[in-house]
Design a protein around this motif. Structure first.
Motif, PDB file in Angstrom:
ATOM      1  N   LEU A 115       0.442  -0.715   0.110  1.00  0.00           N
ATOM      2  CA  LEU A 115      -0.035   0.367  -0.082  1.00  0.00           C
ATOM      3  C   LEU A 115       0.832   1.360   0.278  1.00  0.00           C
ATOM      4  CD1 LEU A 115      -1.730  -1.472   3.158  1.00  0.00           C
ATOM      5  CD2 LEU A 115      -2.679  -1.166   0.276  1.00  0.00           C
ATOM      6  N   GLY A 116       0.487   2.263  -0.313  1.00  0.00           N
ATOM      7  CA  GLY A 116       0.843   3.714  -0.301  1.00  0.00           C
ATOM      8  C   GLY A 116       2.081   3.765  -1.479  1.00  0.00           C
ATOM      9  N   ASP A 117       3.518   3.858  -0.449  1.00  0.00           N
ATOM     10  CA  ASP A 117       4.786   3.757  -1.198  1.00  0.00           C
ATOM     11  C   ASP A 117       5.528   2.272  -1.847  1.00  0.00           C
ATOM     12  OD1 ASP A 117       4.588   6.599  -0.943  1.00  0.00           O
ATOM     13  OD2 ASP A 117       5.849   6.402   0.721  1.00  0.00           O
ATOM     14  N   LEU A 118       4.944   1.399  -1.442  1.00  0.00           N
ATOM     15  CA  LEU A 118       5.123  -0.021  -1.777  1.00  0.00           C
ATOM     16  C   LEU A 118       4.159  -0.443  -2.650  1.00  0.00           C
ATOM     17  CD1 LEU A 118       5.588  -0.839   2.136  1.00  0.00           C
ATOM     18  CD2 LEU A 118       7.016  -0.310   0.448  1.00  0.00           C
ATOM     19  N   ARG A 119       3.014   0.601  -3.297  1.00  0.00           N
ATOM     20  CA  ARG A 119       2.193  -0.362  -4.118  1.00  0.00           C
ATOM     21  C   ARG A 119       2.978  -0.752  -5.059  1.00  0.00           C
ATOM     22  NH1 ARG A 119      -3.345   2.488  -6.371  1.00  0.00           N
ATOM     23  NH2 ARG A 119      -4.442   0.722  -6.677  1.00  0.00           N
ATOM     24  N   PHE A 120       3.995  -0.156  -6.112  1.00  0.00           N
ATOM     25  CA  PHE A 120       4.361  -0.849  -7.223  1.00  0.00           C
ATOM     26  C   PHE A 120       5.696  -1.281  -6.386  1.00  0.00           C
ATOM     27  CE2 PHE A 120       0.686   1.067  -8.561  1.00  0.00           C
ATOM     28  CZ  PHE A 120      -0.072   0.403  -9.498  1.00  0.00           C
TER      29      PHE A 120
ATOM     30  N   SER B 109      -8.445  -6.752  -1.076  1.00  0.00           N
ATOM     31  CA  SER B 109      -7.726  -5.945  -0.786  1.00  0.00           C
ATOM     32  C   SER B 109      -6.605  -5.851  -0.733  1.00  0.00           C
ATOM     33  CB  SER B 109      -7.347  -6.219   0.942  1.00  0.00           C
ATOM     34  OG  SER B 109      -6.776  -5.577   1.922  1.00  0.00           O
ATOM     35  N   GLU B 110      -5.952  -5.352  -0.762  1.00  0.00           N
ATOM     36  CA  GLU B 110      -4.636  -5.436  -1.892  1.00  0.00           C
ATOM     37  C   GLU B 110      -3.564  -5.545  -0.731  1.00  0.00           C
ATOM     38  OE1 GLU B 110      -3.166  -2.066  -4.824  1.00  0.00           O
ATOM     39  OE2 GLU B 110      -5.245  -0.538  -3.642  1.00  0.00           O
ATOM     40  N   ASP B 111      -3.952  -5.975   0.882  1.00  0.00           N
ATOM     41  CA  ASP B 111      -3.454  -6.115   1.320  1.00  0.00           C
ATOM     42  C   ASP B 111      -3.516  -7.764   1.499  1.00  0.00           C
ATOM     43  OD1 ASP B 111      -1.777  -7.029   3.539  1.00  0.00           O
ATOM     44  OD2 ASP B 111      -2.951  -5.294   5.388  1.00  0.00           O
ATOM     45  N   CYS B 112      -2.856  -8.364   0.582  1.00  0.00           N
ATOM     46  CA  CYS B 112      -3.225 -10.244   0.621  1.00  0.00           C
ATOM     47  C   CYS B 112      -2.089 -10.755   0.922  1.00  0.00           C
ATOM     48  CB  CYS B 112      -4.635 -10.280  -0.179  1.00  0.00           C
ATOM     49  SG  CYS B 112      -3.260  -9.450  -2.045  1.00  0.00           S
ATOM     50  N   LEU B 113      -0.687 -10.338   1.249  1.00  0.00           N
ATOM     51  CA  LEU B 113       0.496 -11.335   0.758  1.00  0.00           C
ATOM     52  C   LEU B 113       0.170 -11.820   2.237  1.00  0.00           C
ATOM     53  CD1 LEU B 113       3.109  -8.576  -0.687  1.00  0.00           C
ATOM     54  CD2 LEU B 113       1.148 -10.168  -1.899  1.00  0.00           C
ATOM     55  N   THR B 114      -1.037 -13.051   2.072  1.00  0.00           N
ATOM     56  CA  THR B 114      -0.777 -13.752   3.477  1.00  0.00           C
ATOM     57  C   THR B 114      -0.200 -15.433   3.035  1.00  0.00           C
ATOM     58  OG1 THR B 114      -2.854 -14.235   3.529  1.00  0.00           O
ATOM     59  CG2 THR B 114      -1.931 -12.487   4.042  1.00  0.00           C
ATOM     60  N   LEU B 115      -0.263 -16.405   3.978  1.00  0.00           N
ATOM     61  CA  LEU B 115      -0.084 -17.658   4.245  1.00  0.00           C
ATOM     62  C   LEU B 115      -1.061 -18.055   4.754  1.00  0.00           C
ATOM     63  CD1 LEU B 115       3.696 -17.441   4.573  1.00  0.00           C
ATOM     64  CD2 LEU B 115       2.728 -18.441   2.334  1.00  0.00           C
ATOM     65  N   ASN B 116      -1.708 -19.095   4.038  1.00  0.00           N
ATOM     66  CA  ASN B 116      -2.759 -20.543   5.167  1.00  0.00           C
ATOM     67  C   ASN B 116      -1.629 -21.650   5.290  1.00  0.00           C
ATOM     68  OD1 ASN B 116      -5.300 -18.278   5.029  1.00  0.00           O
ATOM     69  ND2 ASN B 116      -4.095 -18.249   2.939  1.00  0.00           N
ATOM     70  N   ILE B 117      -1.809 -21.810   6.283  1.00  0.00           N
ATOM     71  CA  ILE B 117      -0.637 -22.774   6.789  1.00  0.00           C
ATOM     72  C   ILE B 117      -1.943 -24.316   7.087  1.00  0.00           C
ATOM     73  CG2 ILE B 117       0.635 -24.247   7.514  1.00  0.00           C
ATOM     74  CD1 ILE B 117       1.729 -21.201   7.603  1.00  0.00           C
ATOM     75  N   TRP B 118      -2.158 -25.394   6.276  1.00  0.00           N
ATOM     76  CA  TRP B 118      -2.396 -26.632   7.625  1.00  0.00           C
ATOM     77  C   TRP B 118      -1.730 -27.216   7.522  1.00  0.00           C
ATOM     78  CZ3 TRP B 118      -4.546 -23.173   3.047  1.00  0.00           C
ATOM     79  CH2 TRP B 118      -5.295 -23.486   3.405  1.00  0.00           C
TER      80      TRP B 118
END
Length: 166
Positions: free
Chosen positions: A52-57, A107-116
């Motif tokens: 987001l913001g300055d980190l967008r691209f 959301s643009e804040d979607c850099l996540t891991l899902n672990i099972w």
């Protein structure tokens, strides 16, 4: 270069019994779903700073260490996608397999891991890890679909860990 994936999450599954795991970004608290009680789930674990913001691209930035326990009990929002309809976009995604389309918030804040991970692995020691990267050509892909749930497979086998990268 520092890895963006908190590799310390790939611990033997027995460590998941407490549902609190220490990682490179801080302590993460997971959950057990009642329909698959033999599976520890760590959902929505951030692996990079939000773009987001300055980190967008900009290139992804490593996630800063959290000074609090990270709640990893729910899947984070989907990454932004073009909404598909059968009228404007007749395709395999809208006609043949609409159940694969993501639903819910994005959301643009979607850099996540899902672990099972299995709670009672059949073999001692490290387990094989399947890493799932969504495709879909920016039209399709995400965890909030009716077509992706590794929990029953892990519940049944207790022999592997699945990580989905959003």
């Amino acid at each position: 270069m520092r890895s963006l994936i908190p590799l310390s999450l790939l611990v033997p599954a027995a460590a998941a019994l407490s549902l609190k795991v220490n990682t490179t970004i801080g302590q993460v608290y997971g959950m057990i779903n009642g329909s698959t009680p033999g599976v520890a789930q760590f959902l929505g674990v951030p692996f990079a700073e939000p773009p987001l913001g300055d980190l967008r691209f900009a290139p992804p930035q490593p996630k800063a260490h959290a000074n609090r326990t990270i709640d990893a009990t729910k899947i984070s929002p989907n990454c932004p996608q073009y909404p598909l309809t059968t009228v404007t976009d007749p395709s395999v995604y809208t006609i043949d397999s609409p159940w694969l389309q993501p639903y819910g918030p994005w959301s643009e804040d979607c850099l996540t891991l899902n672990i099972w991970a299995p709670l009672h692995p059949r073999t001692p020691g490290p387990l094989p890890v399947l890493i799932w990267l969504f495709g879909g050509g920016f039209y399709e892909g995400g965890l909030l679909t009716n077509g992706f749930n590794p929990s029953p497979w892990i519940q049944r086998t207790q022999e592997h860990i699945v990580i989905a990268v959003k």
